[in-house]
Design a protein around this motif. Structure first.
Motif, PDB file in Angstrom:
ATOM      1  N   VAL A  55      31.417  38.606  35.378  1.00  0.00           N
ATOM      2  CA  VAL A  55      31.374  38.375  33.867  1.00  0.00           C
ATOM      3  C   VAL A  55      30.620  36.982  33.726  1.00  0.00           C
ATOM      4  O   VAL A  55      31.093  36.119  34.467  1.00  0.00           O
ATOM      5  CB  VAL A  55      32.796  38.730  33.462  1.00  0.00           C
ATOM      6  CG1 VAL A  55      33.723  37.689  33.797  1.00  0.00           C
ATOM      7  CG2 VAL A  55      32.724  38.774  31.869  1.00  0.00           C
ATOM      8  N   GLN A  56      30.441  36.653  32.388  1.00  0.00           N
ATOM      9  CA  GLN A  56      30.100  35.492  31.994  1.00  0.00           C
ATOM     10  C   GLN A  56      31.331  34.864  31.327  1.00  0.00           C
ATOM     11  O   GLN A  56      32.198  35.332  31.019  1.00  0.00           O
ATOM     12  CB  GLN A  56      29.101  35.737  30.790  1.00  0.00           C
ATOM     13  CG  GLN A  56      27.571  35.927  31.310  1.00  0.00           C
ATOM     14  CD  GLN A  56      26.591  35.942  30.192  1.00  0.00           C
ATOM     15  OE1 GLN A  56      26.890  35.935  29.169  1.00  0.00           O
ATOM     16  NE2 GLN A  56      25.325  35.516  30.721  1.00  0.00           N
TER      17      GLN A  56
ATOM     18  N   THR B 161      37.299  32.478  39.038  1.00  0.00           N
ATOM     19  CA  THR B 161      36.497  33.032  40.303  1.00  0.00           C
ATOM     20  C   THR B 161      37.585  32.922  41.275  1.00  0.00           C
ATOM     21  O   THR B 161      37.901  31.992  41.717  1.00  0.00           O
ATOM     22  CB  THR B 161      35.311  32.507  40.525  1.00  0.00           C
ATOM     23  OG1 THR B 161      34.478  32.607  39.389  1.00  0.00           O
ATOM     24  CG2 THR B 161      34.406  33.230  41.633  1.00  0.00           C
ATOM     25  N   ALA B 162      37.694  34.199  41.992  1.00  0.00           N
ATOM     26  CA  ALA B 162      38.537  34.358  42.968  1.00  0.00           C
ATOM     27  C   ALA B 162      38.773  35.910  43.586  1.00  0.00           C
ATOM     28  O   ALA B 162      38.333  36.763  42.879  1.00  0.00           O
ATOM     29  CB  ALA B 162      39.879  34.003  42.747  1.00  0.00           C
ATOM     30  N   VAL B 163      39.320  36.099  44.612  1.00  0.00           N
ATOM     31  CA  VAL B 163      39.799  37.364  45.006  1.00  0.00           C
ATOM     32  C   VAL B 163      41.139  37.683  44.639  1.00  0.00           C
ATOM     33  O   VAL B 163      41.972  36.916  44.699  1.00  0.00           O
ATOM     34  CB  VAL B 163      39.680  37.777  46.662  1.00  0.00           C
ATOM     35  CG1 VAL B 163      40.370  39.148  46.834  1.00  0.00           C
ATOM     36  CG2 VAL B 163      38.285  37.433  46.936  1.00  0.00           C
ATOM     37  N   TYR B 164      41.379  38.903  43.610  1.00  0.00           N
ATOM     38  CA  TYR B 164      42.503  38.944  43.088  1.00  0.00           C
ATOM     39  C   TYR B 164      43.325  40.057  43.820  1.00  0.00           C
ATOM     40  O   TYR B 164      42.843  41.279  44.130  1.00  0.00           O
ATOM     41  CB  TYR B 164      42.463  39.449  41.380  1.00  0.00           C
ATOM     42  CG  TYR B 164      42.071  38.339  40.826  1.00  0.00           C
ATOM     43  CD1 TYR B 164      40.984  37.531  40.708  1.00  0.00           C
ATOM     44  CD2 TYR B 164      42.963  37.843  39.748  1.00  0.00           C
ATOM     45  CE1 TYR B 164      40.584  36.362  40.047  1.00  0.00           C
ATOM     46  CE2 TYR B 164      42.862  36.749  38.846  1.00  0.00           C
ATOM     47  CZ  TYR B 164      41.726  36.154  38.928  1.00  0.00           C
ATOM     48  OH  TYR B 164      41.310  34.840  38.248  1.00  0.00           O
ATOM     49  N   TYR B 165      44.563  39.748  44.165  1.00  0.00           N
ATOM     50  CA  TYR B 165      45.278  40.764  44.903  1.00  0.00           C
ATOM     51  C   TYR B 165      46.569  41.277  44.197  1.00  0.00           C
ATOM     52  O   TYR B 165      47.386  40.450  43.544  1.00  0.00           O
ATOM     53  CB  TYR B 165      45.847  40.007  46.141  1.00  0.00           C
ATOM     54  CG  TYR B 165      45.010  39.597  47.094  1.00  0.00           C
ATOM     55  CD1 TYR B 165      44.317  38.425  46.926  1.00  0.00           C
ATOM     56  CD2 TYR B 165      44.443  40.435  48.115  1.00  0.00           C
ATOM     57  CE1 TYR B 165      43.248  37.844  48.170  1.00  0.00           C
ATOM     58  CE2 TYR B 165      43.302  39.934  48.978  1.00  0.00           C
ATOM     59  CZ  TYR B 165      42.880  38.498  48.818  1.00  0.00           C
ATOM     60  OH  TYR B 165      41.979  38.335  49.909  1.00  0.00           O
ATOM     61  N   CYS B 166      46.900  42.445  44.388  1.00  0.00           N
ATOM     62  CA  CYS B 166      47.879  43.237  43.582  1.00  0.00           C
ATOM     63  C   CYS B 166      48.990  43.008  44.568  1.00  0.00           C
ATOM     64  O   CYS B 166      49.016  43.008  45.859  1.00  0.00           O
ATOM     65  CB  CYS B 166      47.723  44.460  43.421  1.00  0.00           C
ATOM     66  SG  CYS B 166      49.219  45.397  42.820  1.00  0.00           S
TER      67      CYS B 166
ATOM     68  N   THR C 146      40.431  42.305  44.892  1.00  0.00           N
ATOM     69  CA  THR C 146      39.290  42.730  44.151  1.00  0.00           C
ATOM     70  C   THR C 146      38.468  41.623  43.601  1.00  0.00           C
ATOM     71  O   THR C 146      39.320  40.479  43.223  1.00  0.00           O
ATOM     72  CB  THR C 146      39.426  43.750  42.909  1.00  0.00           C
ATOM     73  OG1 THR C 146      38.245  44.220  42.317  1.00  0.00           O
ATOM     74  CG2 THR C 146      40.552  43.142  42.034  1.00  0.00           C
ATOM     75  N   GLN C 147      37.329  41.437  43.898  1.00  0.00           N
ATOM     76  CA  GLN C 147      36.415  40.103  43.481  1.00  0.00           C
ATOM     77  C   GLN C 147      36.251  39.922  41.837  1.00  0.00           C
ATOM     78  O   GLN C 147      35.978  40.968  41.530  1.00  0.00           O
ATOM     79  CB  GLN C 147      35.145  40.072  44.369  1.00  0.00           C
ATOM     80  CG  GLN C 147      34.308  38.808  43.772  1.00  0.00           C
ATOM     81  CD  GLN C 147      34.947  37.599  44.655  1.00  0.00           C
ATOM     82  OE1 GLN C 147      35.358  37.579  45.715  1.00  0.00           O
ATOM     83  NE2 GLN C 147      35.210  36.502  43.595  1.00  0.00           N
ATOM     84  N   VAL C 148      36.706  38.716  41.450  1.00  0.00           N
ATOM     85  CA  VAL C 148      36.205  38.398  40.434  1.00  0.00           C
ATOM     86  C   VAL C 148      35.526  37.246  40.272  1.00  0.00           C
ATOM     87  O   VAL C 148      35.938  36.156  40.916  1.00  0.00           O
ATOM     88  CB  VAL C 148      37.775  38.316  39.526  1.00  0.00           C
ATOM     89  CG1 VAL C 148      37.333  37.565  38.020  1.00  0.00           C
ATOM     90  CG2 VAL C 148      38.407  39.470  39.282  1.00  0.00           C
ATOM     91  N   THR C 149      34.191  37.482  39.672  1.00  0.00           N
ATOM     92  CA  THR C 149      33.415  36.311  39.505  1.00  0.00           C
ATOM     93  C   THR C 149      32.826  35.903  38.023  1.00  0.00           C
ATOM     94  O   THR C 149      32.418  36.867  37.379  1.00  0.00           O
ATOM     95  CB  THR C 149      31.963  36.454  40.207  1.00  0.00           C
ATOM     96  OG1 THR C 149      32.417  36.798  41.611  1.00  0.00           O
ATOM     97  CG2 THR C 149      31.082  35.299  40.303  1.00  0.00           C
ATOM     98  N   VAL C 150      33.227  34.646  37.938  1.00  0.00           N
ATOM     99  CA  VAL C 150      32.876  34.263  36.420  1.00  0.00           C
ATOM    100  C   VAL C 150      31.723  33.294  36.316  1.00  0.00           C
ATOM    101  O   VAL C 150      31.690  32.158  37.069  1.00  0.00           O
ATOM    102  CB  VAL C 150      34.282  33.533  35.596  1.00  0.00           C
ATOM    103  CG1 VAL C 150      33.822  33.395  34.106  1.00  0.00           C
ATOM    104  CG2 VAL C 150      35.298  34.472  35.898  1.00  0.00           C
ATOM    105  N   SER C 151      30.612  33.784  35.796  1.00  0.00           N
ATOM    106  CA  SER C 151      29.453  32.648  35.821  1.00  0.00           C
ATOM    107  C   SER C 151      29.598  31.734  34.486  1.00  0.00           C
ATOM    108  O   SER C 151      29.964  32.043  33.619  1.00  0.00           O
ATOM    109  CB  SER C 151      28.330  33.589  35.947  1.00  0.00           C
ATOM    110  OG  SER C 151      28.198  34.311  34.480  1.00  0.00           O
ATOM    111  N   SER C 152      28.894  30.809  34.862  1.00  0.00           N
ATOM    112  CA  SER C 152      28.816  29.740  33.735  1.00  0.00           C
ATOM    113  C   SER C 152      27.608  29.665  32.814  1.00  0.00           C
ATOM    114  O   SER C 152      26.697  30.312  33.199  1.00  0.00           O
ATOM    115  CB  SER C 152      29.143  28.151  34.257  1.00  0.00           C
ATOM    116  OG  SER C 152      28.048  27.897  35.172  1.00  0.00           O
TER     117      SER C 152
END
Length: 114
Positions: A12-13, A90-95, A108-114
Motif C-alpha cells: 500500500v502507498q 513495513t514489517a511482517v505482522y504476526y497474530c 503476513t507481510q505489510v509493505t508501505v511504499s513512500s
C-alpha cells in the motif's frame, strides 16, 4: 492448542489503509488475550496492539491514533485496522494468542511504499 490464520497483508502507498484479520481455532475458550506484533528486518518483534478477553485494548506508541484492534467473538476473529500507514510500518505482522501458552500465526507481510 490454538491455531491462528492471518490474512489481509499487502502493498500500500503511504497514507493508505489495510485491514488484517486473524482467525483462531482450537482450544479458544481459554484465550486471555489476542493481539498483533510486527517485526521489521533487523529489528526486534514489537507489540502493535492487543485486546483482552474483557475487551481492554493496548497499543504500541508508534501506532496509537492510527491503528485499531477489534474482534468478532462469534467468528473467533481479531482485526487490525491500519490507517495513515507510513513506510516505517513495513514489517511482517504476526497474530498472537495467549492463555497458559503463547501462540503465533505464520505472519503476513505489510509493505508501505513512500
Amino acid at each position: 492448542q490454538v491455531q491462528l490464520v492471518e490474512s489481509g497483508g499487502g502493498l500500500v502507498q503511504a497514507g493508505g489503509s489495510l485491514r488484517l484479520s486473524c482467525a483462531a481455532s482450537g482450544i479458544i475458550f481459554r484465550i486471555n488475550a489476542m493481539g498483533w506484533y510486527r517485526q521489521a528486518p533487523g529489528k526486534q518483534r514489537e507489540l502493535v496492539a492487543q485486546i483482552t478477553r474483557g475487551g481492554s485494548t493496548n497499543y504500541g506508541d508508534s501506532v496509537k491514533g492510527r491503528f485499531t484492534i477489534s474482534r468478532d467473538s462469534a467468528k473467533n476473529t481479531v482485526y487490525l485496522q491500519m490507517n495513515s500507514l507510513k513506510p516505517e510500518d513495513t514489517a511482517v505482522y504476526y497474530c498472537n494468542a495467549e492463555n497458559l501458552n503463547t501462540y503465533w500465526g505464520q505472519g503476513t507481510q505489510v509493505t508501505v511504499s513512500s
